[in-house]
Design a protein around this motif. Sequence first.
Motif: not given
Length: 291
Positions: A155-162, A258-268
Amino acid sequence: MTTAATTPFRFFALHVVRTLRLGPSLVRVTFAGDDLSAFFSDGRDQSLSLFLPHPGQDAPAVPVELGDGWWQGWRELPDDVRAVMRSYTLRALRADALGRTTEIDIDFVLHGVEPGALVPAGPASLWASRAGAGDRVLLLGPAIADNRAIRFRPPTGTDLVVIWADETAVPAASAILESLPAGLRARVWLEAGHVGDIQDLATTADAEITWLVRDPPSPDTSSTPSAAEAVRAAQLPSAERPYAWIAGESSAVKELRRHLVRDRGIDRRAVTFVGYWRRGLSEEELRVREA
């Protein structure tokens, strides 16, 4: 053979120009053909469908009419006759001064072609390991540069890519890294079957790349534990708008999502996850199951 355009995708009749061995289990095949003048892609993780001949065939066997009903026509051909269809990602393309594509590269992961392999090579690995100049293939690819078969869309404004990718998704991850804007922070985990498969990747992003080498290298060895443990153990930089792209074996991808969304809190909605293959199923079996 009559080739019909299916916007935004169409069929391309191509031939091998050259091959380059990148590592013990990686080979790059370069394709060309007059049809490529109509091939357009914005790159990144551009998905393609490649049709390969069986041993003894000089070209892939496909229906004469490649219009909207090509899938059913292809399925109706005898199993030992119809072209082998496999999904790959575009590694790179080259164009002439007028912007017309002249060559494309596809990187193949080779399983089972080494002496004493525990698991026999699949038809695509076998073909790629023996490919030579002039060998004919058929490709279903993009006729429009920005198309739905490109999944990497931060998305526009992304400041970190994993990014996480097993070896089947490393070509796509490599192309994605090349496309990132200068200075964008990226944390990347890439899996390799052998130390010799590790590549020097070009990027202007602020990218920290970690290679995970499986030991012993085997297509039946689950990538999930090493992948999940590596990402879980990592300390990600703080970010207001992180975006993740994870691709490879389906079960590993699901666990990492699941880890990124549940544990890291990244918007699904900011996690793109793509299952390139599923353990225990061939691509034909997977396509039929999902049809």
